[in-house]
Design a protein around this motif. Structure first.
Motif, PDB file in Angstrom:
ATOM      1  N   GLN A   1     -40.745 -59.454 -18.722  1.00 21.32           N
ATOM      2  CA  GLN A   1     -39.342 -59.141 -18.978  1.00 21.32           C
ATOM      3  C   GLN A   1     -38.587 -58.791 -17.703  1.00 21.32           C
ATOM      4  O   GLN A   1     -37.361 -58.790 -17.680  1.00 21.32           O
ATOM      5  CB  GLN A   1     -39.234 -57.979 -19.974  1.00 21.32           C
ATOM      6  N   TYR A   2     -39.328 -58.474 -16.645  1.00 26.21           N
ATOM      7  CA  TYR A   2     -38.704 -58.118 -15.367  1.00 26.21           C
ATOM      8  C   TYR A   2     -38.608 -59.319 -14.430  1.00 26.21           C
ATOM      9  O   TYR A   2     -38.348 -59.166 -13.245  1.00 26.21           O
ATOM     10  CB  TYR A   2     -39.486 -56.984 -14.716  1.00 26.21           C
ATOM     11  N   GLY A   3     -38.888 -60.495 -14.977  1.00 27.13           N
ATOM     12  CA  GLY A   3     -38.763 -61.690 -14.150  1.00 27.13           C
ATOM     13  C   GLY A   3     -39.920 -61.872 -13.182  1.00 27.13           C
ATOM     14  O   GLY A   3     -39.805 -62.653 -12.242  1.00 27.13           O
TER      15      GLY A   3
ATOM     16  N   GLY B   1     -57.622 -62.712  -3.627  1.00 23.93           N
ATOM     17  CA  GLY B   1     -56.335 -63.107  -3.069  1.00 23.93           C
ATOM     18  C   GLY B   1     -55.551 -64.027  -3.983  1.00 23.93           C
ATOM     19  O   GLY B   1     -56.111 -64.707  -4.846  1.00 23.93           O
ATOM     20  N   ILE B   2     -54.237 -64.028  -3.809  1.00 29.60           N
ATOM     21  CA  ILE B   2     -53.372 -64.938  -4.576  1.00 29.60           C
ATOM     22  C   ILE B   2     -52.367 -65.612  -3.649  1.00 29.60           C
ATOM     23  O   ILE B   2     -52.043 -65.107  -2.576  1.00 29.60           O
ATOM     24  CB  ILE B   2     -52.581 -64.215  -5.695  1.00 29.60           C
ATOM     25  N   HIS B   3     -51.916 -66.746  -4.115  1.00 28.51           N
ATOM     26  CA  HIS B   3     -50.838 -67.492  -3.470  1.00 28.51           C
ATOM     27  C   HIS B   3     -49.547 -67.114  -4.161  1.00 28.51           C
ATOM     28  O   HIS B   3     -49.513 -66.959  -5.392  1.00 28.51           O
ATOM     29  CB  HIS B   3     -51.128 -68.984  -3.641  1.00 28.51           C
ATOM     30  N   ILE B   4     -48.495 -66.941  -3.419  1.00 26.54           N
ATOM     31  CA  ILE B   4     -47.177 -66.784  -4.047  1.00 26.54           C
ATOM     32  C   ILE B   4     -46.164 -67.652  -3.310  1.00 26.54           C
ATOM     33  O   ILE B   4     -46.361 -68.011  -2.152  1.00 26.54           O
ATOM     34  CB  ILE B   4     -46.664 -65.315  -4.055  1.00 26.54           C
ATOM     35  N   MET B   5     -45.099 -67.982  -4.004  1.00 27.83           N
ATOM     36  CA  MET B   5     -43.967 -68.647  -3.381  1.00 27.83           C
ATOM     37  C   MET B   5     -42.980 -67.559  -2.945  1.00 27.83           C
ATOM     38  O   MET B   5     -42.681 -66.653  -3.732  1.00 27.83           O
ATOM     39  CB  MET B   5     -43.248 -69.573  -4.365  1.00 27.83           C
ATOM     40  N   ARG B   6     -42.481 -67.682  -1.737  1.00 26.96           N
ATOM     41  CA  ARG B   6     -41.356 -66.839  -1.324  1.00 26.96           C
ATOM     42  C   ARG B   6     -40.295 -66.798  -2.421  1.00 26.96           C
ATOM     43  O   ARG B   6     -39.964 -67.839  -2.984  1.00 26.96           O
ATOM     44  CB  ARG B   6     -40.752 -67.462  -0.072  1.00 26.96           C
ATOM     45  N   GLY B   7     -39.738 -65.618  -2.704  1.00 31.02           N
ATOM     46  CA  GLY B   7     -38.559 -65.579  -3.554  1.00 31.02           C
ATOM     47  C   GLY B   7     -38.770 -64.968  -4.920  1.00 31.02           C
ATOM     48  O   GLY B   7     -39.754 -64.276  -5.182  1.00 31.02           O
ATOM     49  N   ILE B   8     -37.822 -65.263  -5.764  1.00 25.07           N
ATOM     50  CA  ILE B   8     -37.771 -64.720  -7.115  1.00 25.07           C
ATOM     51  C   ILE B   8     -37.597 -65.893  -8.069  1.00 25.07           C
ATOM     52  O   ILE B   8     -36.934 -66.877  -7.738  1.00 25.07           O
ATOM     53  CB  ILE B   8     -36.602 -63.707  -7.233  1.00 25.07           C
ATOM     54  N   ALA B   9     -38.218 -65.813  -9.249  1.00 29.40           N
ATOM     55  CA  ALA B   9     -38.157 -66.942 -10.182  1.00 29.40           C
ATOM     56  C   ALA B   9     -36.703 -67.318 -10.476  1.00 29.40           C
ATOM     57  O   ALA B   9     -35.887 -66.463 -10.804  1.00 29.40           O
ATOM     58  CB  ALA B   9     -38.894 -66.595 -11.469  1.00 29.40           C
ATOM     59  N   ARG B  10     -36.408 -68.604 -10.383  1.00 34.34           N
ATOM     60  CA  ARG B  10     -35.034 -69.043 -10.680  1.00 34.34           C
ATOM     61  C   ARG B  10     -34.655 -68.637 -12.097  1.00 34.34           C
ATOM     62  O   ARG B  10     -33.530 -68.208 -12.359  1.00 34.34           O
ATOM     63  CB  ARG B  10     -34.928 -70.567 -10.559  1.00 34.34           C
ATOM     64  N   GLN B  11     -35.616 -68.797 -13.018  1.00 31.84           N
ATOM     65  CA  GLN B  11     -35.335 -68.472 -14.413  1.00 31.84           C
ATOM     66  C   GLN B  11     -34.935 -66.999 -14.533  1.00 31.84           C
ATOM     67  O   GLN B  11     -34.010 -66.663 -15.279  1.00 31.84           O
ATOM     68  CB  GLN B  11     -36.580 -68.778 -15.257  1.00 31.84           C
ATOM     69  N   ALA B  12     -35.611 -66.153 -13.773  1.00 42.96           N
ATOM     70  CA  ALA B  12     -35.288 -64.719 -13.824  1.00 42.96           C
ATOM     71  C   ALA B  12     -33.856 -64.464 -13.370  1.00 42.96           C
ATOM     72  O   ALA B  12     -33.136 -63.638 -13.939  1.00 42.96           O
ATOM     73  CB  ALA B  12     -36.266 -63.937 -12.947  1.00 42.96           C
ATOM     74  N   ALA B  13     -33.443 -65.175 -12.355  1.00 41.54           N
ATOM     75  CA  ALA B  13     -32.081 -64.994 -11.844  1.00 41.54           C
ATOM     76  C   ALA B  13     -31.065 -65.454 -12.877  1.00 41.54           C
ATOM     77  O   ALA B  13     -30.065 -64.773 -13.135  1.00 41.54           O
ATOM     78  CB  ALA B  13     -31.902 -65.751 -10.535  1.00 41.54           C
ATOM     79  N   HIS B  14     -31.309 -66.613 -13.487  1.00 44.98           N
ATOM     80  CA  HIS B  14     -30.344 -67.117 -14.466  1.00 44.98           C
ATOM     81  C   HIS B  14     -30.372 -66.269 -15.741  1.00 44.98           C
ATOM     82  O   HIS B  14     -29.365 -66.150 -16.428  1.00 44.98           O
ATOM     83  CB  HIS B  14     -30.600 -68.597 -14.754  1.00 44.98           C
TER      84      HIS B  14
ATOM     85  N   THR C   1     -35.581 -50.286 -11.356  1.00 47.43           N
ATOM     86  CA  THR C   1     -34.338 -50.196 -10.579  1.00 47.43           C
ATOM     87  C   THR C   1     -33.144 -50.451 -11.487  1.00 47.43           C
ATOM     88  O   THR C   1     -33.300 -50.830 -12.652  1.00 47.43           O
ATOM     89  CB  THR C   1     -34.279 -51.253  -9.459  1.00 47.43           C
ATOM     90  N   GLN C   2     -31.951 -50.287 -10.914  1.00 45.33           N
ATOM     91  CA  GLN C   2     -30.723 -50.627 -11.625  1.00 45.33           C
ATOM     92  C   GLN C   2     -30.301 -52.070 -11.354  1.00 45.33           C
ATOM     93  O   GLN C   2     -29.297 -52.534 -11.876  1.00 45.33           O
ATOM     94  CB  GLN C   2     -29.576 -49.695 -11.167  1.00 45.33           C
ATOM     95  N   PHE C   3     -31.058 -52.736 -10.507  1.00 43.88           N
ATOM     96  CA  PHE C   3     -30.671 -54.100 -10.118  1.00 43.88           C
ATOM     97  C   PHE C   3     -31.117 -55.123 -11.156  1.00 43.88           C
ATOM     98  O   PHE C   3     -32.026 -54.881 -11.941  1.00 43.88           O
ATOM     99  CB  PHE C   3     -31.302 -54.458  -8.776  1.00 43.88           C
ATOM    100  N   THR C   4     -30.452 -56.280 -11.093  1.00 36.05           N
ATOM    101  CA  THR C   4     -30.916 -57.421 -11.874  1.00 36.05           C
ATOM    102  C   THR C   4     -31.267 -58.558 -10.919  1.00 36.05           C
ATOM    103  O   THR C   4     -30.842 -58.586  -9.757  1.00 36.05           O
ATOM    104  CB  THR C   4     -29.850 -57.872 -12.886  1.00 36.05           C
ATOM    105  N   ALA C   5     -32.055 -59.481 -11.445  1.00 31.48           N
ATOM    106  CA  ALA C   5     -32.634 -60.528 -10.599  1.00 31.48           C
ATOM    107  C   ALA C   5     -31.568 -61.343  -9.879  1.00 31.48           C
ATOM    108  O   ALA C   5     -31.759 -61.762  -8.734  1.00 31.48           O
ATOM    109  CB  ALA C   5     -33.522 -61.435 -11.443  1.00 31.48           C
TER     110      ALA C   5
END
Lengths: 441, 441, 441, 441
Positions: D78-80, D113-126, D134-138
């Motif tokens: 739920q937190y993206g 170990g894990i691989h990650i992509m730089r950034g935040i999920a696009r779906q989370a942002a939309h 936090t009080q922030f949103t994606a």
């Protein structure tokens, strides 16, 4: 194959961008349309174009940080189609889009245009909206690797069945609204996807899809491509698929840009033909910049405005006014409505450059029946200057020069007799950054 | 202002390069000229052009290491002007340069051309040779920072009094020799001095100086610029200063280059006019390569040669044969001398592309009186293919299509009746890499 | 394999360029050498370097048009070797080159250096001069396609027998003259022949040839490569073949260039080792520019000079003074001769960057026995600023920080006790564009 | 300031990518981990890394069209925050992410170990997901103009409070899962946002944010940056913020890439230090390619594998095995577990290149106490070759060479006595593409 041949002359009209940026409202569009109908229509101006982000409910709200707000509050229907923001365009509240506004414009005897961004709303793709009238969903049409370098609203559309279906439906909706003119952005040049880049720019394929959709939609819609500079080596492609294409990045009220336009027009010299209009961009005269945060009077001087009008006309560019029309003063109105100069905008005249240096340029423009020749003597320097054109150098228009009996100074309106045999040259004292245009007939 | 208007149609002729590289001799030039006079002249071929390094006494002597020998043994007069190498061009022994050879060519009813490198001999600059008829010396004209990326013979010439004086004298000498055609190399495109580079390419200024010198020299000399690709955005400049400019790097007998030429012709589509001929380069058919170390028969197939001839003609390119003429077989001779196709080379026809994809291209060509239309259906794929053109798509030539009563297949010579009303399309089965050209009249 | 290991510390000295441009004379060199011997030698300065075009008899004569006169009047011997211009260096009149001047410098206890351009004189190649002591001629060594983008004197030398023979002889001649230092120009970076260009830059091969020639010549000669920026990915190559390489284009008295040098030093951080000195270029303080047309006092402020001296020293760059020494004032002399700071120039210290932002930078420098640590706190902003370094961040020098008992402010000379346990930080109020350097020991 | 100093030697382990592409499952990871614990752990291998798109439920489902499915079916909380796909990693069904799998790996005495992509999920942002804690949103953290050129999952994160908060929370979640190693992708080099481009690459700022988040998270997590090639001029930056950075684009089983790696290692020569490991990428030996659509045996020959292992070790690169471990044959197992060679991987050895040409390369590696020297003689040609190293050239290791009494051939295991005084050289006959490594001690 084949673009509809309804467009017989370079479009003339007004565009909301230079004054309103992203913020124009229905009332403001109407006011400008009304002004146009009453004051400019008789001179050939007819298109009223609502520029970028008419679907944004919060356009301009965070102007210090963003011209285009990412993840902004946009009006979108269940099919992922962006709709006019109701808070700005109240007549769209009934779900009819721009239908009522278009009708208003049409009732004034004018034509209605809109700006769109290439592609499909990102939100629609992530929401997997159904594409209206099809089995496809928006994510099937969207190209997740195709974004715009400066506007965050859309994904590009992938060439294919879903993509074409999306554009077919979208353009049909615009046609149903009564749209006569589409200015499609992020489709002509892209700094993010250069021709040498690793990702192929989807704009070319999208141009073709939009063109096909227009052909099918049952309405004569002008297709205008932005931003520039358009690619000279793709001229054939533009002619196949569009009506106008910007030959420059955004043009503003700056002499350096105006002087540079002479070079740009030279490179597109001779590339204008019926239905195909390389485009010098809007005319930033009068009142500008309100939506950008600070209204201002154009920085172009009186002579520079004349130079601009003369070059755009003699070259054959579309004429889209950037000024807020309701604030137009008499001087600028006169600059925009010189009947003598606007003769060349009838679709039956053709312009070409005679010569250009860092100091001066000469453009000619002749009607297809060979009855009149316009010659523009442009002074590109910072001081007054005598510009002389040997009439022997006027090859294409030689016959007219020799048969003509009258000469008019287009901008000051004075006329006289003309005898080529007596004159070895056509010449004028031209003010700095200014122009003298003669009509021989 | 103003280039002489003597050149009324695209030049046609022969050039020594594709077969002889740097090594051609007087006898060989004469033999090719004689063949042309007897076999090709009646079809319009008239220029006999001696290509690169005719001044080199040791040309070809170190071919494994150098195409162009640095610090080589060149014939140069006291004024630093390169002269024909006497060991290769014996008639120049009297100091008359190419006078006698030009006379021989003229006596055959043909025209004589030479290749030159942009600039002034490096040796002349270092020797500080006087410039003939002036107070200047060669080092005053030479630009020590302007060299050619692939040929070591010359320095560029700096724009200025000394430079213009040098070119004036040089071109006058060529005119006195009887030169009708100058192919100037290293002047159109330069990989060593790109437009974005820190050193400005002197070729543009040198083009202007040579053009001015030709205007003054008292002889009608065609100016052909090499190498390509010419810069599309400088088309206006080329039209002002030259007659031909290469739209491609060296063209050779390779299908990939031939296919690519369709793209190049598209980008220059419509840029051909009287006296101005974008140039697809020599025709590498027949026997080639002798001076490069190994004579070979062209790799272009029978159909590819037809495609090449058809594209060059319908586009309106100059036609300069690369083959050794005395070894031309009947098949290739026939390909070069198709009278029906060569009708479009009369200076009164104009070609334009109708469409192009990766698979096929269609070119039209119409005479200025509107009495005949040529249509070339090109198959760019590797398998036979039906190519169909809807006659409704033929906009510019529509009137002819509808009024024509006869149709000829240009390459197989068969004719028939034509009734546009009965035909919705023009079509043909076209072999892989091949073409069918029809003439409607 | 293997560069001589005679060079144990970064070279320090004086170079004629910043003040004299191309025009320095024997008397002027001697005056500067004398000053150095009397005033600077004790601080480690020892190289006296005659910069560009000492072979030019007309250097500076056409300064408005050319810094380097093309086809100029150069002193050259029968073997195509450039010699000191006798009108400027009278002691060379006996054909002994710089022998007498080198002797003069040596007699002062100093070392003698010269600037050369990569390559062989163009004139020698065109004159086909014999290469001394060989069967080769200059044209066999010269590469006609390798020129310098800004100096017109030379052709590059092709790798091969003739080329190596040429360089072997040339370097031997310099060794015989008594040359201790060669600054070779146009060999490190070339804008005319970028790595992605179509012509391979011959400078890399020439560096190797010169290196080999030095190895053979029997004299310890420092090889310094110009211009910069040197290519970071070729560091290994530079270490194999040279002693110094410029990490920047010409450095001048301009704060923006000085600030940029912090970025450059960061990229070369840790790449300095015995015999290998990335080079920040000359120190343009004091009187400059005379030979460029207008003598001026350096634009670097008092604090900027300190910043420059501190960065060069802590980084480990060579120190070559650009000022006219005989005009040096006491302030600048003091800046150049801070004994405390110059401790790090003994070849037994190593510098490294601790951190850098747009606002500040911190450099450390430690001796190899671990007895002292220098820390430079640089203020890169335009206002005074407290700069703080947490001593826990000083990883490499942590042991010294903890064991040290004394601290000296290097520039103001004040000393005090130091107790790491009491101090969590090292900090200072640093003036705009200025620096505070501490020594802990 | 300051990266944790827990990482004392180059990481060694296994990565799922070369065999599984995006498709690896929990069972497969466990099987490889088990193999490692039983067979490789004793040699130093300890990291088990789950590579790209472990959150994708449909990974590999449309492999013919997409390696990474746009708008794919990803597990997101739920937190993206992307979570392991439950269908592939069943133990994550309880919402604990990789906690159980990490525990399994830890119980084997290994690291996870894990691989990650730089950034935040696009779906989370939309979807405007709240950022956990936090009080922030994606959408406040996401940068709508920052995408990856090849993977469609994420938006870059804008530097700022929301962005740092996002990364702080994300890395804390990984730390809570028990992650010991993060391979972050699309963060080191980006073809879509070149340094000269109009949009600044957000990867550099994101690297800093991730580094800060790791510092705060309370767990020692190795940070590995991909893809390469890393930028040599940013070495200082990488050292400040990461532990490993790829010096090449993806490395695969192709001799040309392996040969090229010698050039790449040369450019990073000397840039390895404690905690800072320029990375040559995974070791593609054994069985590969299964998830890419077709399992294959590595194209690297026996000798090429030895060359690869020897270069990676002597240079000091991390060693991450690409092969499916459970299918490893004895030969490859032996190549990976040469105890003599792996001595240099203890964090107390340092490698450096001695020389390199197109034909051969020599690398040295010395322990910090100066007790042993490894020398690798690499044959880069296609035929067997004697490679000779003059012991006088071995500067850095000279003392060891002279004091050593024994020599071992690392790959064939034979030992003998060593007497530097008797030997002028170290040499070997080396097979094509092969290597001989000696240890002197």
């Amino acid at each position: 194959m084949g673009k509809k041949n309804f467009l017989k002359k370079p479009p003339m009209g007004w565009n909301s961008y230079d004054y309103y940026d992203t913020t124009v409202t229905e009332e403001q569009v109407k006011a400008n349309a009304k002004y146009m109908a009453e004051n400019l229509k008789e001179f050939g101006y007819e298109y009223v174009v609502v520029d970028i982000e008419w679907y944004s409910k919060d356009a301009g709200a965070r102007r210090a940080d963003f011209q285009y707000i990412p993840f902004g509050n946009d009006e979108m229907d269940q099919y992922g189609r962006l709709q006019p923001a109701v808070n700005r365009f109240p007549s769209s509240a009934d779900g009819s889009g721009f239908t009522h506004l278009a009708q208003y414009v049409h009732d004034l005897g004018l034509k209605f245009g809109i700006h769109i961004m290439r592609g499909i709303a990102r939100q629609a793709a992530h929401d997997k909206c159904p594409i209206h009238g099809t089995q496809f969903t928006a994510d099937m049409a969207a190209d997740a690797w195709s974004i715009c370098g400066w506007n965050p609203d859309m994904y590009g559309v992938r060439a294919g069945e879903a993509g074409q279906a999306y554009y077919d439906d979208l353009i049909k909706m615009y046609a149903d609204w009564g749209v006569d003119f589409i200015k499609c952005d992020d489709i002509c040049d892209s700094f993010l996807y250069p021709d040498s880049g690793r990702i192929k720019f989807s704009g070319y394929e999208e141009t073709k899809m939009i063109h096909r959709a227009i052909e099918k939609c049952g309405r004569d819609i002008v297709l205008s491509l932005s931003p520039g500079p358009a690619h000279l080596d793709r001229d054939f492609f533009y002619e196949e698929n569009a009506n106008m294409w910007r030959i420059t990045d955004d043009f503003w009220d700056d002499w350096r840009l105006l002087k540079e336009m002479f070079w740009r027009c030279e490179t597109w010299n001779g590339r204008t033909s019926k239905g195909n209009y390389p485009d010098c961009d809007m005319l930033p005269l009068g009142q500008l910049g309100y939506g950008f945060g600070q209204e201002r009077t154009s920085n172009l001087t009186f002579d520079e405005v004349r130079t601009m009008m003369s070059l755009w006309c003699l070259f054959g560019s579309p004429l889209m006014i950037g000024a807020e029309l309701t604030k137009l003063d008499d001087v600028n109105k006169a600059q925009l409505t010189n009947k003598e100069l606007l003769r060349v905008m009838d679709g039956k005249h053709k312009g070409f450059q005679l010569r250009r240096s860092d100091d001066e340029a000469i453009w000619l423009n002749i009607d297809e029946d060979g009855t009149e020749l316009f010659i523009g003597l442009f002074n590109l320097t910072d001081t007054e200057r005598e510009i002389v054109c040997d009439i022997n150098d006027i090859k294409s228009g030689a016959a007219i020069v020799h048969s003509a009996s009258a000469i008019t100074d287009v901008w000051n309106g004075k006329s006289g007799e003309w005898d080529a045999a007596e004159q070895g040259t056509i010449s004028a004292k031209v003010p700095a950054h200014g122009v003298v245009v003669y009509r021989l007939f």
